[in-house]
Design a protein around this motif. Structure first.
Motif, PDB file in Angstrom:
ATOM      1  N   VAL A   9      54.805  77.647  61.018  1.00 49.53           N
ATOM      2  CA  VAL A   9      53.371  77.303  60.976  1.00 49.53           C
ATOM      3  C   VAL A   9      52.852  76.829  62.309  1.00 49.53           C
ATOM      4  CG1 VAL A   9      51.457  76.092  60.011  1.00 49.53           C
ATOM      5  CG2 VAL A   9      53.187  76.919  58.555  1.00 49.53           C
ATOM      6  N   GLU A  10      52.031  77.624  63.154  1.00 46.14           N
ATOM      7  CA  GLU A  10      51.695  77.100  64.676  1.00 46.14           C
ATOM      8  C   GLU A  10      50.347  76.395  64.364  1.00 46.14           C
ATOM      9  OE1 GLU A  10      53.640  77.662  66.773  1.00 46.14           O
ATOM     10  OE2 GLU A  10      54.698  79.464  66.500  1.00 46.14           O
ATOM     11  N   ALA A  11      49.253  76.616  63.489  1.00 49.07           N
ATOM     12  CA  ALA A  11      48.020  76.238  63.310  1.00 49.07           C
ATOM     13  C   ALA A  11      47.310  76.272  61.820  1.00 49.07           C
ATOM     14  CB  ALA A  11      47.185  76.615  64.322  1.00 49.07           C
ATOM     15  N   GLY A  12      46.818  75.116  61.351  1.00 43.91           N
ATOM     16  CA  GLY A  12      46.296  75.426  59.873  1.00 43.91           C
ATOM     17  C   GLY A  12      47.195  74.831  59.005  1.00 43.91           C
ATOM     18  N   GLN A  13      46.496  74.824  57.781  1.00 38.64           N
ATOM     19  CA  GLN A  13      47.159  74.203  56.394  1.00 38.64           C
ATOM     20  C   GLN A  13      47.232  75.253  55.478  1.00 38.64           C
ATOM     21  OE1 GLN A  13      48.172  70.830  56.394  1.00 38.64           O
ATOM     22  NE2 GLN A  13      47.408  70.712  58.570  1.00 38.64           N
ATOM     23  N   VAL A  14      48.462  75.277  54.734  1.00 42.82           N
ATOM     24  CA  VAL A  14      48.758  75.801  53.670  1.00 42.82           C
ATOM     25  C   VAL A  14      49.037  75.001  52.455  1.00 42.82           C
ATOM     26  CG1 VAL A  14      49.679  77.730  54.999  1.00 42.82           C
ATOM     27  CG2 VAL A  14      51.317  76.005  53.869  1.00 42.82           C
ATOM     28  N   ARG A  15      48.916  75.686  51.090  1.00 39.90           N
ATOM     29  CA  ARG A  15      49.441  74.773  49.998  1.00 39.90           C
ATOM     30  C   ARG A  15      50.291  75.641  49.346  1.00 39.90           C
ATOM     31  NH1 ARG A  15      46.216  75.899  45.082  1.00 39.90           N
ATOM     32  NH2 ARG A  15      44.790  77.643  45.342  1.00 39.90           N
ATOM     33  N   VAL A  16      51.613  74.942  48.518  1.00 32.43           N
ATOM     34  CA  VAL A  16      52.483  75.586  47.962  1.00 32.43           C
ATOM     35  C   VAL A  16      52.166  75.232  46.564  1.00 32.43           C
ATOM     36  CG1 VAL A  16      54.980  75.568  47.799  1.00 32.43           C
ATOM     37  CG2 VAL A  16      53.862  74.888  49.992  1.00 32.43           C
ATOM     38  N   VAL A  17      52.218  76.421  45.598  1.00 33.21           N
ATOM     39  CA  VAL A  17      51.774  76.457  44.480  1.00 33.21           C
ATOM     40  C   VAL A  17      52.808  77.242  43.576  1.00 33.21           C
ATOM     41  CG1 VAL A  17      49.329  76.441  44.948  1.00 33.21           C
ATOM     42  CG2 VAL A  17      50.361  78.516  44.264  1.00 33.21           C
ATOM     43  N   ARG A  18      53.040  76.586  42.330  1.00 30.08           N
ATOM     44  CA  ARG A  18      53.917  77.084  41.307  1.00 30.08           C
ATOM     45  C   ARG A  18      53.248  77.385  39.811  1.00 30.08           C
ATOM     46  NH1 ARG A  18      59.271  73.856  41.359  1.00 30.08           N
ATOM     47  NH2 ARG A  18      59.193  74.885  43.426  1.00 30.08           N
ATOM     48  N   GLY A  19      53.820  78.502  39.201  1.00 36.77           N
ATOM     49  CA  GLY A  19      53.060  78.599  37.867  1.00 36.77           C
ATOM     50  C   GLY A  19      53.672  77.828  36.809  1.00 36.77           C
ATOM     51  N   SER A  20      53.109  77.370  36.075  1.00 39.34           N
ATOM     52  CA  SER A  20      53.507  76.347  34.909  1.00 39.34           C
ATOM     53  C   SER A  20      53.823  77.195  33.880  1.00 39.34           C
ATOM     54  CB  SER A  20      52.461  75.398  34.559  1.00 39.34           C
ATOM     55  OG  SER A  20      51.378  75.717  33.900  1.00 39.34           O
ATOM     56  N   VAL A  21      54.574  76.791  32.737  1.00 43.22           N
ATOM     57  CA  VAL A  21      54.924  77.224  31.629  1.00 43.22           C
ATOM     58  C   VAL A  21      53.573  77.613  30.956  1.00 43.22           C
ATOM     59  CG1 VAL A  21      57.314  76.316  31.377  1.00 43.22           C
ATOM     60  CG2 VAL A  21      55.221  75.147  30.289  1.00 43.22           C
ATOM     61  N   HIS A  22      52.496  77.018  30.959  1.00 42.69           N
ATOM     62  CA  HIS A  22      51.315  77.449  30.261  1.00 42.69           C
ATOM     63  C   HIS A  22      50.424  78.140  30.741  1.00 42.69           C
ATOM     64  CE1 HIS A  22      52.338  74.054  27.849  1.00 42.69           C
ATOM     65  NE2 HIS A  22      52.394  73.151  28.859  1.00 42.69           N
ATOM     66  N   GLY A  23      50.888  78.855  32.009  1.00 38.06           N
ATOM     67  CA  GLY A  23      50.168  79.859  32.687  1.00 38.06           C
ATOM     68  C   GLY A  23      49.152  79.394  33.876  1.00 38.06           C
ATOM     69  N   GLU A  24      49.240  78.186  34.050  1.00 40.72           N
ATOM     70  CA  GLU A  24      48.368  77.569  35.288  1.00 40.72           C
ATOM     71  C   GLU A  24      49.103  77.460  36.455  1.00 40.72           C
ATOM     72  OE1 GLU A  24      47.686  73.787  33.259  1.00 40.72           O
ATOM     73  OE2 GLU A  24      46.118  74.373  32.150  1.00 40.72           O
ATOM     74  N   THR A  25      48.214  77.464  37.554  1.00 38.65           N
ATOM     75  CA  THR A  25      48.751  77.328  38.850  1.00 38.65           C
ATOM     76  C   THR A  25      48.632  75.797  39.303  1.00 38.65           C
ATOM     77  OG1 THR A  25      48.056  79.737  39.543  1.00 38.65           O
ATOM     78  CG2 THR A  25      48.702  77.923  41.291  1.00 38.65           C
ATOM     79  N   VAL A  26      49.810  75.324  39.498  1.00 34.90           N
ATOM     80  CA  VAL A  26      49.760  73.885  40.057  1.00 34.90           C
ATOM     81  C   VAL A  26      50.282  73.627  41.469  1.00 34.90           C
ATOM     82  CG1 VAL A  26      51.272  71.768  39.643  1.00 34.90           C
ATOM     83  CG2 VAL A  26      50.667  73.259  37.686  1.00 34.90           C
ATOM     84  N   THR A  27      49.499  72.991  42.197  1.00 37.57           N
ATOM     85  CA  THR A  27      49.761  72.602  43.541  1.00 37.57           C
ATOM     86  C   THR A  27      50.844  71.458  43.642  1.00 37.57           C
ATOM     87  OG1 THR A  27      47.554  72.996  44.439  1.00 37.57           O
ATOM     88  CG2 THR A  27      49.054  71.875  45.709  1.00 37.57           C
ATOM     89  N   ILE A  28      52.171  71.785  44.369  1.00 42.41           N
ATOM     90  CA  ILE A  28      52.984  70.998  44.630  1.00 42.41           C
ATOM     91  C   ILE A  28      53.393  70.410  45.910  1.00 42.41           C
ATOM     92  CG2 ILE A  28      54.287  71.981  42.423  1.00 42.41           C
ATOM     93  CD1 ILE A  28      56.182  73.405  44.725  1.00 42.41           C
ATOM     94  N   ALA A  29      52.533  70.909  47.096  1.00 39.42           N
ATOM     95  CA  ALA A  29      52.766  70.412  48.270  1.00 39.42           C
ATOM     96  C   ALA A  29      52.026  71.147  49.374  1.00 39.42           C
ATOM     97  CB  ALA A  29      54.173  70.675  48.907  1.00 39.42           C
ATOM     98  N   HIS A  30      51.776  70.431  50.278  1.00 41.64           N
ATOM     99  CA  HIS A  30      50.853  70.905  51.497  1.00 41.64           C
ATOM    100  C   HIS A  30      51.657  70.908  52.835  1.00 41.64           C
ATOM    101  CE1 HIS A  30      47.567  70.366  48.675  1.00 41.64           C
ATOM    102  NE2 HIS A  30      46.707  71.161  49.446  1.00 41.64           N
ATOM    103  N   ARG A  31      51.539  72.146  53.577  1.00 43.20           N
ATOM    104  CA  ARG A  31      52.348  72.114  54.686  1.00 43.20           C
ATOM    105  C   ARG A  31      51.578  72.348  55.878  1.00 43.20           C
ATOM    106  NH1 ARG A  31      56.119  69.399  52.462  1.00 43.20           N
ATOM    107  NH2 ARG A  31      57.320  70.574  50.983  1.00 43.20           N
TER     108      ARG A  31
END
Length: 210
Positions: A37-59
């Motif tokens: 990453v040179e500039a900007g922000q991203v979020r790291v997400v993972r799918g849960s067992v219930h089908g939801e998307t959960v944010t686990i980190a930002h880089r």
């Protein structure tokens, strides 16, 4: 990661640009490249067992994305999504592995980053079982603090949403709302639409370890 290592990676990849909401990596995909990453922000997400998307980190700038999957050649363990415009350098997996073999300092930096993320994950598991939502939220704000916008009067800021704070801290949006209200009343933060301004980072850090 040192400036020299960033230059090494930048010189062995190609520049890529993503817009807000673009998917940089998709969970389950085979690894094809590593991103610096040179500039900007991203979020790291993972799918849960219930089908939801959960944010686990930002880089953010200076951080590597997808390096572990490129090392062990396993499917991506999470998706990465751009938060606003993101500029990065994409290094093909074969080239990245060759750089690791040829440059011990780079291999050590990648190992050091992996260890830091493991420690972060272990710490969060302990916090979930021992700390109240207020202290978890305070810790998350400190961990994701960035320089505050000019003219805001704050010392730091984060653009985490209440939903993202809830995901990261393992609590509900209602609990996050109450925690932010308590931190506002203590004079540690000011909340604005899409931004949490931190007025006293040292005091917020001390509060997160109570």
């Amino acid at each position: 990661m040192s400036a020299e290592l960033k230059t090494l990676l930048s010189g062995n990849g190609r520049r890529v640009v993503y817009d807000d909401g673009d998917v940089l990596f998709l969970e389950g995909d085979r690894p094809r490249n590593v991103l610096l990453v040179e500039a900007g922000q991203v979020r790291v997400v993972r799918g849960s067992v219930h089908g939801e998307t959960v944010t686990i980190a930002h880089r953010g700038p200076g951080e590597l994305l997808g390096e572990l999957a490129c090392i062990d050649d396993q499917p991506r363990s999470a998706s990465v999504i751009a938060r606003g415009r993101v500029e990065a350098t994409a290094i093909p997996v074969g080239q990245f592995r060759e750089l690791l073999r040829r440059h011990a300092e780079l291999a050590y930096a990648v190992l050091e980053s992996a260890v830091a993320r493991i420690r972060e994950s272990d710490r969060r598991r302990v916090e979930y079982g021992t700390l109240t939502a207020e202290y978890r939220v305070a810790r998350a704000l400190v961990d994701h603090a960035r320089p505050a916008p000019d003219g805001s009067g704050a010392v730091a800021a984060t653009s985490l949403t209440q939903r993202e704070l809830a995901d990261i801290t393992g609590t509900s949006r209602e609990s996050v709302g109450r925690a932010l209200r308590a931190l506002r009343e203590a004079g540690l933060v000011v909340t604005r639409r899409g931004t949490v301004l931190i007025t006293d980072l040292d005091a917020l850090n001390r509060r997160s370890y109570r």
